[in-house]
Design a protein around this motif. Structure first.
Motif, PDB file in Angstrom:
ATOM      1  N   LEU A  98      -9.728 -16.947   6.620  1.00 54.98           N
ATOM      2  CA  LEU A  98     -10.167 -15.568   6.874  1.00 54.98           C
ATOM      3  C   LEU A  98      -9.549 -14.985   8.140  1.00 54.98           C
ATOM      4  N   GLU A  99      -8.401 -15.513   8.531  1.00 59.37           N
ATOM      5  CA  GLU A  99      -7.672 -14.938   9.661  1.00 59.37           C
ATOM      6  C   GLU A  99      -6.765 -13.824   9.139  1.00 59.37           C
ATOM      7  N   PRO A 100      -6.777 -12.644   9.776  1.00 59.77           N
ATOM      8  CA  PRO A 100      -5.961 -11.535   9.269  1.00 59.77           C
ATOM      9  C   PRO A 100      -4.469 -11.831   9.379  1.00 59.77           C
ATOM     10  N   VAL A 101      -3.746 -11.546   8.284  1.00 59.28           N
ATOM     11  CA  VAL A 101      -2.286 -11.630   8.338  1.00 59.28           C
ATOM     12  C   VAL A 101      -1.690 -10.222   8.249  1.00 59.28           C
ATOM     13  N   ALA A 102      -2.504  -9.238   7.900  1.00 63.48           N
ATOM     14  CA  ALA A 102      -2.053  -7.841   7.902  1.00 63.48           C
ATOM     15  C   ALA A 102      -3.289  -6.961   7.958  1.00 63.48           C
ATOM     16  N   ALA A 103      -3.190  -5.809   8.638  1.00 68.96           N
ATOM     17  CA  ALA A 103      -4.347  -4.905   8.748  1.00 68.96           C
ATOM     18  C   ALA A 103      -3.862  -3.466   8.714  1.00 68.96           C
ATOM     19  N   TYR A 104      -4.589  -2.626   8.011  1.00 64.42           N
ATOM     20  CA  TYR A 104      -4.218  -1.219   7.875  1.00 64.42           C
ATOM     21  C   TYR A 104      -5.478  -0.380   8.046  1.00 64.42           C
ATOM     22  N   ARG A 105      -5.328   0.762   8.700  1.00 63.20           N
ATOM     23  CA  ARG A 105      -6.446   1.691   8.817  1.00 63.20           C
ATOM     24  C   ARG A 105      -5.913   3.097   8.630  1.00 63.20           C
ATOM     25  N   GLU A 106      -6.538   3.851   7.726  1.00 58.03           N
ATOM     26  CA  GLU A 106      -6.122   5.231   7.478  1.00 58.03           C
ATOM     27  C   GLU A 106      -7.337   6.130   7.379  1.00 58.03           C
ATOM     28  N   ALA A 107      -7.160   7.385   7.752  1.00 62.19           N
ATOM     29  CA  ALA A 107      -8.206   8.371   7.492  1.00 62.19           C
ATOM     30  C   ALA A 107      -8.193   8.686   5.995  1.00 62.19           C
ATOM     31  N   ALA A 108      -9.373   8.882   5.419  1.00 64.92           N
ATOM     32  CA  ALA A 108      -9.463   9.222   3.993  1.00 64.92           C
ATOM     33  C   ALA A 108     -10.853   9.783   3.742  1.00 64.92           C
ATOM     34  N   ASP A 109     -10.929  10.765   2.873  1.00 62.95           N
ATOM     35  CA  ASP A 109     -12.224  11.372   2.566  1.00 62.95           C
ATOM     36  C   ASP A 109     -12.749  10.774   1.265  1.00 62.95           C
ATOM     37  N   ILE A 110     -13.880  10.039   1.374  1.00 66.13           N
ATOM     38  CA  ILE A 110     -14.416   9.347   0.196  1.00 66.13           C
ATOM     39  C   ILE A 110     -14.694  10.341  -0.938  1.00 66.13           C
ATOM     40  N   ARG A 111     -14.895  11.630  -0.573  1.00 67.45           N
ATOM     41  CA  ARG A 111     -15.204  12.639  -1.591  1.00 67.45           C
ATOM     42  C   ARG A 111     -13.984  13.003  -2.439  1.00 67.45           C
ATOM     43  N   SER A 112     -12.802  12.472  -2.068  1.00 64.50           N
ATOM     44  CA  SER A 112     -11.622  12.700  -2.917  1.00 64.50           C
ATOM     45  C   SER A 112     -11.800  12.053  -4.291  1.00 64.50           C
ATOM     46  N   GLY A 113     -12.780  11.146  -4.400  1.00 65.26           N
ATOM     47  CA  GLY A 113     -13.060  10.541  -5.705  1.00 65.26           C
ATOM     48  C   GLY A 113     -12.397   9.192  -5.870  1.00 65.26           C
ATOM     49  N   PRO A 114     -12.883   8.423  -6.848  1.00 61.37           N
ATOM     50  CA  PRO A 114     -12.450   7.026  -6.980  1.00 61.37           C
ATOM     51  C   PRO A 114     -10.977   6.878  -7.345  1.00 61.37           C
ATOM     52  N   LYS A 115     -10.454   7.773  -8.176  1.00 59.38           N
ATOM     53  CA  LYS A 115      -9.052   7.589  -8.586  1.00 59.38           C
ATOM     54  C   LYS A 115      -8.122   7.688  -7.388  1.00 59.38           C
ATOM     55  N   VAL A 116      -8.299   8.756  -6.605  1.00 60.38           N
ATOM     56  CA  VAL A 116      -7.451   8.968  -5.427  1.00 60.38           C
ATOM     57  C   VAL A 116      -7.624   7.837  -4.410  1.00 60.38           C
ATOM     58  N   ILE A 117      -8.852   7.512  -4.107  1.00 59.28           N
ATOM     59  CA  ILE A 117      -9.111   6.525  -3.054  1.00 59.28           C
ATOM     60  C   ILE A 117      -8.630   5.130  -3.480  1.00 59.28           C
ATOM     61  N   LEU A 118      -8.942   4.735  -4.718  1.00 63.43           N
ATOM     62  CA  LEU A 118      -8.524   3.390  -5.149  1.00 63.43           C
ATOM     63  C   LEU A 118      -6.997   3.310  -5.274  1.00 63.43           C
ATOM     64  N   GLN A 119      -6.348   4.439  -5.617  1.00 66.12           N
ATOM     65  CA  GLN A 119      -4.888   4.442  -5.646  1.00 66.12           C
ATOM     66  C   GLN A 119      -4.329   4.187  -4.243  1.00 66.12           C
ATOM     67  N   ARG A 120      -4.965   4.796  -3.249  1.00 61.79           N
ATOM     68  CA  ARG A 120      -4.504   4.577  -1.870  1.00 61.79           C
ATOM     69  C   ARG A 120      -4.754   3.128  -1.445  1.00 61.79           C
ATOM     70  N   VAL A 121      -5.863   2.570  -1.878  1.00 60.59           N
ATOM     71  CA  VAL A 121      -6.113   1.145  -1.595  1.00 60.59           C
ATOM     72  C   VAL A 121      -5.004   0.297  -2.216  1.00 60.59           C
ATOM     73  N   ASN A 122      -4.690   0.586  -3.476  1.00 56.85           N
ATOM     74  CA  ASN A 122      -3.652  -0.196  -4.151  1.00 56.85           C
ATOM     75  C   ASN A 122      -2.273   0.016  -3.510  1.00 56.85           C
ATOM     76  N   ASP A 123      -2.004   1.238  -3.056  1.00 63.32           N
ATOM     77  CA  ASP A 123      -0.734   1.499  -2.364  1.00 63.32           C
ATOM     78  C   ASP A 123      -0.640   0.693  -1.075  1.00 63.32           C
ATOM     79  N   LEU A 124      -1.743   0.662  -0.325  1.00 60.84           N
ATOM     80  CA  LEU A 124      -1.747  -0.108   0.932  1.00 60.84           C
ATOM     81  C   LEU A 124      -1.556  -1.594   0.649  1.00 60.84           C
ATOM     82  N   LEU A 125      -2.184  -2.063  -0.421  1.00 58.81           N
ATOM     83  CA  LEU A 125      -2.029  -3.488  -0.752  1.00 58.81           C
ATOM     84  C   LEU A 125      -0.601  -3.780  -1.237  1.00 58.81           C
ATOM     85  N   ALA A 126       0.002  -2.827  -1.952  1.00 62.82           N
ATOM     86  CA  ALA A 126       1.400  -3.005  -2.370  1.00 62.82           C
ATOM     87  C   ALA A 126       2.299  -3.085  -1.137  1.00 62.82           C
ATOM     88  N   LYS A 127       2.030  -2.224  -0.173  1.00 63.26           N
ATOM     89  CA  LYS A 127       2.782  -2.246   1.080  1.00 63.26           C
ATOM     90  C   LYS A 127       2.625  -3.601   1.781  1.00 63.26           C
TER      91      LYS A 127
END
Lengths: 396, 396
Positions: A98-127
């Protein structure tokens, strides 16, 4: 009741959790620590090596007889830990310890809805994958700012998350990353994190109170998260503390978080600045055209009496609710976390004062009320613990 | 955390509890129901017959093959169940199916101290033996009106029980009756009773709220009593609900039970009668020189508006605290018991109204708020369950 699904004390789970939490351990020590017979231990270890969850790590120092082989969580293991806030995405990719090997933090509005937010999560994980943080994930853990059916892996009627109600978050993440996924409430994962690596380490019965955009409470009883029948236990932000108080986002009047939260504090600070009650706040308002909890914290640190008064008034409100919960639940610790924990010891002193004065002496005799140690990392830490628990559980 | 010690699912415990709760069962059915292999079941049954806890009870009806022998809890088994109130002693001697074979109720002032009160308990039990209710007891369960360390079997700082602090209740009862004894808080045993034979039957997560001389809450989570770290979880009578309210016996102002309890209602009824606000109460005061909750209940039944107003005001206070606890704990049922439950549906309607209005919709969607079914027998029923659990547990 929805308790954690991870209540099993199967030998493989105990081996994996020990190696995750303590690092490389010799076979001999593992057997002693877990009170497993040698044949049973060897069989379990062999199986875990075969599944790729643990690996050999050289020889241990001699204990007098034959030297024993060290084993450790396989260095290849990777978990993704995601903490969705009302206005932010925090992601860590961690190894099997459980030691971090990568960390990302971004501003995001949860009200953008699940499709937008989960896509950004997946983009960050792809990165993260492109950055070399992982080849494949062994599990994903995610916390969201609203009630969750832990069993179903979906948000349930989350007040500040339009579009997320019963959205199949767990299923979609599991499919996208071809691994187990687990979804929980943000406050629950913060409590889990604080118990794993923070001030509540090894404490079985405690309350984690998050004071941020909203207010919520993670409940640990007997070493497990208590989620209640519908998964909304700990939703203390909408407890009415003043029938004549301001109207809350939920439609009722005088809810705790309508009186004290990031938004409420900004509102009260703005009013104080405009009324000429606070030189510190008026100066900051002139400089930046808006005020936040941070301005109040800074004003208080400079000795501005209105800022101190605002923090104290909020502390009294939170303390009053916590006094009730202490009388009810008789916990062994209260941890204060979330963004407004930055208000620090002025806030803490006021909360303590009310809790100690208003609860039964028997319930507060040995009750520490303390600030979170992990701060903004509590959420991702807990999400990583949940993800690893899930991966280990499914390895059976 | 102090949870019930009875979490074991050892086969002998499951056999004994099934026979206690359902009566005579054939060996074949026992094996099916408990999913035990035939050799394992036969060994367990043989051992329990040898220890005298169960007995054979003739042949079962044929299920097609060889007829199977019925077994039952041994008809000789006897448990003593004691419920100490602030002003009463209730005792039942029950058989192994927890059916009462003798019952006694006497007025008694808990403030007389442990020596006097426990002597009276022992005298009543001696009378029960002379009356033929038992030859020897297999366990004694007792509830007391104050916080208890369940582990140590002693009251801890009980506010209305002078002289009882850490008095060795369990040890003395066990020695006197040469059998296991178990001590718990009165509200906890009422909750256990209601779950065994009342409205909360087979419900795992519920709150039992006792409104009587004082106010307390029995908490069942995941099928077990939750007692908190110091054994005082559920002590909700001293939650402050009005900072400007009357001074409570605990010294603080505006505690829930200073505003609504047997004593508070009698006080408010007396004031209303003297102020000429209630013909029904004035008439009763003239007839008997004092007023109790029963007078208010009768007045309300006759339509006296002041009596109805007093009950509603109390229901609002209790409802406000319960709304907070529902948001926190998200239980699946709330049961209202204790002496003031006699105020009935006027009280219940007001409590429901506040709970449903003030808690999160998600937490109240399927939340029944109901009156106790067992009434004044809830305590002794729960004490009998605890006593039998203890006896069965110790038979291992």
């Amino acid at each position: 009741m929805e308790v954690s699904v991870f209540l099993s004390d199967a030998p493989h789970l105990r081996i994996l959790c020990l190696l995750r939490d303590e690092g490389a351990v010799s076979r001999a020590e593992l057997g002693d620590r877990l009170e497993l017979t040698r044949p049973r231990l060897l069989a379990e270890v062999e199986r875990l090596v075969a599944t790729g969850l643990i690996a050999e790590a050289g020889m241990a120092a001699s204990r007098g007889g034959r030297r024993s082989t060290l084993v450790e969580i396989h260095p290849r293991l990777r978990f993704a830990a995601v903490d969705l806030g009302a206005s932010s995405i925090d992601i860590e990719v961690v190894n099997g310890r459980l030691e971090p090997v990568a960390a990302y933090r971004e501003a995001a509005d949860i009200r953008s809805g699940p499709k937008v937010i989960l896509q950004r999560v997946n983009d960050l994980l792809a990165k993260a994958r492109i950055d070399g943080a992982y080849e494949r994930l062994d599990a994903v853990g995610i916390g969201v700012p609203g009630p969750v059916s832990f069993r179903d892996g979906v948000p349930v009627s989350p007040p500040i998350m339009p579009g997320w109600d019963r959205y199949p978050v767990r299923e979609l993440l599991a499919r996208e990353h071809s691994c187990p996924a687990v979804v929980d409430n943000d406050v629950n994962i913060m409590a889990i994190g604080e118990r794993h690596g923070g001030v509540a380490h090894s404490i079985d019965d405690f309350l984690f109170v998050k004071i941020g955009t909203g207010i919520g409470c993670g409940i640990h009883l007997a070493g497990a998260v208590y989620r209640g029948i519908d998964g909304c236990a700990g939703d203390i932000g909408h407890i009415q503390v003043d029938a004549n108080g301001p109207v809350c986002s939920c439609g009722n009047a005088g809810c705790l978080e309508a009186l004290f939260s990031g938004a409420a504090l900004a509102r009260d600070a703005l009013a104080a600045a405009r009324a000429g009650e606070s030189p510190a706040l008026a100066e900051r308002l002139a400089a930046s055209a808006e005020l936040t909890a941070r301005d109040v914290a800074e004003g208080a640190a400079e000795g501005d009496v209105t800022c101190i008064r605002l923090i104290r008034a909020g502390g009294r409100r939170v303390g009053g609710v916590l006094a009730t919960l202490v009388s009810f639940a008789n916990p062994s610790m209260i941890v204060i976390g979330g963004g407004l924990a930055q208000l620090g010891h002025v806030l803490l002193a006021e909360i303590r004062s009310v809790v100690y004065r208003r609860s039964l002496p028997l319930a507060t005799g040995n009750l520490p009320v303390v600030l979170s140690e992990l701060g903004s990392r509590a959420g991702v830490t807990g999400a990583a613990v949940l993800a690893s628990d899930m991966a280990f559980e499914q390895a059976s």
